[in-house]
Design an enzyme around this catalytic site. Structure first.
Site, mmCIF file in Angstrom:
data_model
loop_
_atom_site.group_PDB
_atom_site.id
_atom_site.type_symbol
_atom_site.label_atom_id
_atom_site.label_comp_id
_atom_site.label_asym_id
_atom_site.label_seq_id
_atom_site.Cartn_x
_atom_site.Cartn_y
_atom_site.Cartn_z
ATOM 1 N N TRP A 31 36.351 43.260 30.852
ATOM 2 C CA TRP A 31 36.789 41.897 31.197
ATOM 3 C C TRP A 31 36.834 41.069 29.925
ATOM 4 C CZ3 TRP A 31 33.359 38.155 29.746
ATOM 5 C CH2 TRP A 31 31.999 38.479 29.711
ATOM 6 N N GLU A 74 23.141 33.210 23.659
ATOM 7 C CA GLU A 74 24.239 34.168 23.458
ATOM 8 C C GLU A 74 25.012 33.861 22.175
ATOM 9 O OE1 GLU A 74 24.915 36.855 25.155
ATOM 10 O OE2 GLU A 74 23.743 36.587 26.975
ATOM 11 N N GLU A 112 29.024 41.812 23.427
ATOM 12 C CA GLU A 112 28.191 40.615 23.581
ATOM 13 C C GLU A 112 28.954 39.345 23.216
ATOM 14 O OE1 GLU A 112 25.100 39.852 24.553
ATOM 15 O OE2 GLU A 112 24.382 41.844 25.070
ATOM 16 N N HIS A 115 30.205 37.074 25.853
ATOM 17 C CA HIS A 115 29.283 36.277 26.674
ATOM 18 C C HIS A 115 29.249 34.811 26.240
ATOM 19 C CE1 HIS A 115 26.906 40.258 27.500
ATOM 20 N NE2 HIS A 115 28.147 40.286 27.914
ATOM 21 N N GLU A 165 17.283 42.864 26.745
ATOM 22 C CA GLU A 165 18.489 43.055 27.559
ATOM 23 C C GLU A 165 18.139 42.902 29.039
ATOM 24 O OE1 GLU A 165 21.455 43.074 26.529
ATOM 25 O OE2 GLU A 165 21.548 43.976 24.547
ATOM 26 N N THR A 168 17.685 39.182 29.775
ATOM 27 C CA THR A 168 18.947 38.447 29.928
ATOM 28 C C THR A 168 19.655 38.860 31.225
ATOM 29 O OG1 THR A 168 19.974 40.034 28.424
ATOM 30 C CG2 THR A 168 19.406 37.895 27.509
ATOM 31 N N ASP A 197 26.933 43.427 32.105
ATOM 32 C CA ASP A 197 26.929 43.943 30.724
ATOM 33 C C ASP A 197 25.497 44.137 30.228
ATOM 34 O OD1 ASP A 197 29.664 43.934 30.443
ATOM 35 O OD2 ASP A 197 29.740 42.332 28.945
ATOM 36 N N GLU A 198 24.672 43.132 30.459
ATOM 37 C CA GLU A 198 23.282 43.197 29.977
ATOM 38 C C GLU A 198 22.567 44.408 30.580
ATOM 39 O OE1 GLU A 198 23.085 41.282 27.669
ATOM 40 O OE2 GLU A 198 23.620 39.208 28.078
ATOM 41 N N HIS A 201 23.640 47.479 28.795
ATOM 42 C CA HIS A 201 22.994 47.533 27.477
ATOM 43 C C HIS A 201 21.521 47.917 27.614
ATOM 44 C CE1 HIS A 201 26.241 44.502 25.947
ATOM 45 N NE2 HIS A 201 26.701 45.732 26.038
#
Ligand SMILES: [Fe+2]
Ligand SMILES: [Fe+2]
Length: 330
Positions: A31, A74, A112, A115, A165, A168, A197-198, A201
């Site tokens: 995205w 971020e 990242e 974000h 990670e 977050t 995403d976090e 990760h």
């Protein structure tokens, strides 16, 4: 770090290529911030912005403060890339090094970077926050860096980022929940996308530490104990807006109070990692390793006792003005 420890990370390069690089998502399948934002090239842009601003109307100031703090965190991404590049045997030595570790660091940074971009643009369009103050805070923060006591040691570094990670993931996830509760589904989707995403990760970094436990459990458990003893300091702990010397503490208190990131979450993360890495079941440790294992295993029950007290204190805390929302008190 001693040479033989450094070599472990060279030996792990093939493993990292097959197990860690696969955790990055193809750019074409990722995205992008524009997917969630009004399309500035379209005729309907102004209407879309108006809708966005209407949607944020029910979101209270304390949620905005918490969201701004997360966005600023971020936006200090340059610091985190620098941090990863300081780790012995891991860091990207040329800014385009072909080692799997360096490829991971660049790929992770590139993911990242979306974000901060997304949250920043959303907050800008909302009209609810003082962007100039926020931008100043970001500039101060990147200028200050962070000090999280990992000493160029990749064992400590990967334990730290595993924790972060997940932290977050939790806080963006909780923000998504609040956004939904206040009727802003778009913002909920935004925070949800970031949280996903976090989570990915977190899966990558915990997998690295899992591997370190497998090949060098004694060093890894001692590093885990060391990191927990020092406590996991948040990456944005040096936050400053040009006025409030304790803005990070004030922001953290708001996040605690509204349930975005709490003392309970801290303990939950510890519990999760202890379980994820099978800390209780480790065998064949040295005396020091066993002591570290005992220490780590004792932490969760000990921390649980303080959770309620911390939450009660946060509920009673007096309100403070935040420059990020034009000095309104939260
Ligand atoms: Fe992030
Ligand atoms: Fe992250």
């Amino acid at each position: 770090m001693p040479q033989e420890k450094r070599e472990i990370f060279t030996l792990l390069q093939d493993w990292a290529e097959n197990n860690i690089l696969v955790m990055l998502k193809d750019v074409e399948k990722s995205w992008q911030p524009t997917d969630f934002l009004p399309d500035s090239a379209s005729e309907g842009f102004e209407d879309q912005v108006r809708e966005l601003r209407d949607r944020t109307k029910e979101i209270p100031d304390d949620c905005f403060v918490s969201l701004v703090g997360n966005m600023i965190t971020e936006e200090a991404l340059p610091t985190y890339q620098t941090f990863l590049n300081t780790l012995d045997g891991i860091g990207d030595e040329t800014a385009s090094s072909p080692t799997p570790w360096a490829i991971w660091i660049r790929g992770w940074t590139a993911e990242e970077n979306r974000h901060g971009d997304l949250l920043n643009r959303y907050l800008y369009l909302s009209g609810r926050v003082d962007m100039k103050q926020i931008e100043k805070t970001i500039q101060y923060l990147i200028g200050s860096g962070m000090a999280v006591s990992t000493e160029n040691n990749p064992y400590l570094g990967f334990i730290y980022v595993s924790f972060q990670e997940r932290a977050t993931f939790i806080s963006h996830g909780n923000t998504a929940r609040l956004a939904k509760q206040y009727g802003d589904i778009k913002l909920a989707q935004i925070c949800g996308a970031v949280a996903a995403d976090e989570k990915r990760h977190e899966a990558a970094y915990t997998r690295i530490v899992e591997k370190l436990f497998e090949i060098d459990s004694d060093t890894t458990i001692r590093c885990l104990a060391d990191m927990m003893k020092k406590k996991i300091v948040m990456p944005a702990h040096m936050m400053y807006d040009g006025g409030d010397e304790n803005i990070f503490g004030h922001f953290s208190a708001v996040a605690q109070r509204i349930g975005v990131y709490t003392a309970k979450d801290y303990t939950d993360i510890m519990e999760f990692l202890v379980d994820r890495w099978g800390v209780e079941k480790l065998t064949g440790l040295s005396d020091e390793g066993r002591k570290a294992q005992e220490y780590v295993c004792s932490l969760v029950p000990r921390y649980r006792k303080f959770e309620e007290r911390t939450q009660a204190r946060a509920k009673q805390a007096t309100t403070v003005p935040f420059s990020w929302i034009f000095g309104r008190e939260v």
